[in-house]
Design an enzyme around this catalytic site. Structure first.
Site, PDB file in Angstrom:
ATOM      1  N   HIS A 117      -8.204 100.509  -6.012  1.00 40.13           N
ATOM      2  CA  HIS A 117      -8.612 100.683  -7.359  1.00 40.13           C
ATOM      3  C   HIS A 117      -9.553  99.721  -8.165  1.00 40.13           C
ATOM      4  CE1 HIS A 117      -6.744 101.632 -11.803  1.00 40.13           C
ATOM      5  NE2 HIS A 117      -6.666 100.453 -11.870  1.00 40.13           N
TER       6      HIS A 117
ATOM      7  N   ASP B 121       2.515 105.695 -18.836  1.00 41.10           N
ATOM      8  CA  ASP B 121       1.722 104.471 -18.452  1.00 41.10           C
ATOM      9  C   ASP B 121       0.198 105.385 -19.327  1.00 41.10           C
ATOM     10  OD1 ASP B 121      -0.647 102.378 -17.259  1.00 41.10           O
ATOM     11  OD2 ASP B 121      -1.318 105.094 -17.071  1.00 41.10           O
TER      12      ASP B 121
ATOM     13  N   ARG C  40      -4.012 101.452 -25.734  1.00 45.08           N
ATOM     14  CA  ARG C  40      -5.046 100.315 -25.264  1.00 45.08           C
ATOM     15  C   ARG C  40      -6.348 100.417 -25.911  1.00 45.08           C
ATOM     16  NH1 ARG C  40      -3.280  99.225 -19.300  1.00 45.08           N
ATOM     17  NH2 ARG C  40      -5.127  97.563 -19.782  1.00 45.08           N
TER      18      ARG C  40
END
Length: 434
Positions: free
Chosen positions: A82, A161, A168
């Protein structure tokens, strides 16, 4: 318990209990808490932070919001990678099929563009027909068959999420160590990874520009991952200028394909191979990172990594015809050349400003539900350390929007020039282990 009380408590810098955090996360998933209150809570976290116990509670609540995959029946150590986000960062497109060639299963759950950075899912979806939404059965079957799959969150894997990630992006709450950590590690735990290699970026184009803050993020991620039972290590990399030459969805896919054929830009391949070597060592395939890197080179030169990428595209419904013959891509855009105003050297290329220009071409999002133009973006012909001549093309803009000259002028402001030779930047600046 109510959301105003929880928002106010965090606004005042007080720690939230595990129950309070779980209540907000559950309310997010059930749409019981409105977006404006969730956004206020996120901003309070950005401003006041979270302690280690709160971050762990946030991550566990997000994992508990959906299903966790069990990949234990697939032989071998499952290793994912990631990146914390950058401009031109198409490493995942190369790394998943490349590492899979070495016999390491790579289950990858990726995200969309955030702010000025691109997203792996947007890049893959620029390939006609490519499906990033696979059901659990398809995901597991594909990893079992070809060793890798790249998907987005399904409706039942970390749904909290998925909602928070989108908010976000459009509320200025991306740059928060607790939120970044909880977002990354909840997905990695839910997807069934045994180990995780992290590319944690700092510099002008990173969410956290300072190396000190980035090292803190890396240490927090590594500790959180290992605390959740995922062997986690990190590489710290510079993001002062774009990685590789292309920024924008299809443009980055095209560059990733060139890399898989053995022709990637040196900076892109340096980061890709550093992470790949780490992944092979964590999977027990190599004794050291360098030994892992040496194992990967033949898969690029032989075309095996490219063939594995074709298999990934084919299994996820993508049109391999445009990968094999990019000139047939129907969303091609005629480039607009940006010329150097001077003769000399490129002294710097601001990755943040370049990323914002890339968004304005149509390659990224200014609003949560905005569609991206898959063919839009920038190809950088000259980067830091390169010599230039006045009038020479230093970048090509790909956009269907009418503000080409405004975008050209703004992109030029991302460049710094010097009449003296300049060094190319160092890319990798340390590792973090448990």
């Amino acid at each position: 318990m109510n959301s105003v009380e929880i928002i106010s408590r965090k606004r005042d810098g007080l720690a939230l209990s595990e129950e309070q955090i779980a209540w907000m996360v559950d309310g997010t998933v059930r749409n019981a808490v409105p977006d404006y209150q969730i956004s206020a809570w996120l901003m309070a976290i950005v401003l006041k932070g979270m302690n280690d116990a709160e971050i762990l509670a946030m991550t566990r609540s997000m994992i508990a919001s959906g299903r966790t995959l069990d990949l234990s029946f697939i032989p071998g150590i499952k290793v994912d990678k990631h990146s914390t986000g950058g401009v031109g960062d198409k490493v995942s497109l190369i790394l998943a099929p490349l590492v899979a060639c070495a016999g390491v299963p790579v289950p990858m759950m990726a995200g969309r563009g955030l702010g000025h950075t691109g997203g792996t899912l947007d890049k893959l979806e620029s390939i006609p027909g490519f499906r990033t939404r696979l059901c659990e059965t398809e995901f597991v079957r594909q990893i079992s068959k070809i060793g890798c799959a790249i998907i987005g969150q399904t409706d039942d894997i970390v749904p909290a999420d998925k909602k928070l990630y989108a908010l976000r992006d459009v509320t200025g709450t991306v740059s928060s160590i607790p939120l970044i950590c909880a977002s990354i590690m909840s997905k990695k735990k839910a997807e069934g990874a045994d180990a995780l290699a992290l590319d944690v970026k700092f510099g002008k184009g990173a969410f956290l520009p300072s190396r000190e803050k980035t090292a803190e993020l890396a240490r927090t991620l590594v500790a959180l991952g290992n605390g959740l039972g995922i062997r986690t290590e990190a590489v710290l990399t510079h993001m002062d200028q774009p990685l590789g030459l292309a920024a924008g969805n299809w443009l980055e896919v095209r560059e990733a394909v060139e890399a898989l054929r053995g022709g990637g830009p040196p900076d892109l391949m340096e980061v890709t191979l550093a992470l790949g070597g780490m992944m092979l060592r964590m999977a027990g395939k190599a004794a050291t990172n360098q030994a892992g890197i040496e194992m990967l080179h033949p898969f690029l030169s032989s075309g095996k990594a490219y063939d594995r990428f074709l298999a990934l595209v084919r299994m996820q419904g993508g049109d391999i015809g445009v990968i094999e013959n990019p000139e047939t891509y129907t969303r091609q855009i005629v480039p607009h050349a940006v010329a150097s105003p001077v003769t000399g050297y490129v002294a710097g290329l601001d990755a943040m400003e370049a990323g914002l220009v890339c968004v304005l071409t149509g390659a990224g999002r200014m609003k949560q539900d905005e569609a991206v133009d898959p063919g839009a973006g920038i190809v950088f012909r000259k980067k830091t350390g390169d010599a230039v001549r006045k009038g020479e093309t230093i970048a090509d803009l790909y956009t269907n929007r009418g503000e080409k000259h405004m975008l050209s002028d703004r992109l030029l402001r991302a460049y710094r020039f010097s009449d003296q030779p300049c060094m190319k930047p160092v890319l990798i600046d340390g590792t973090v282990q448990a």
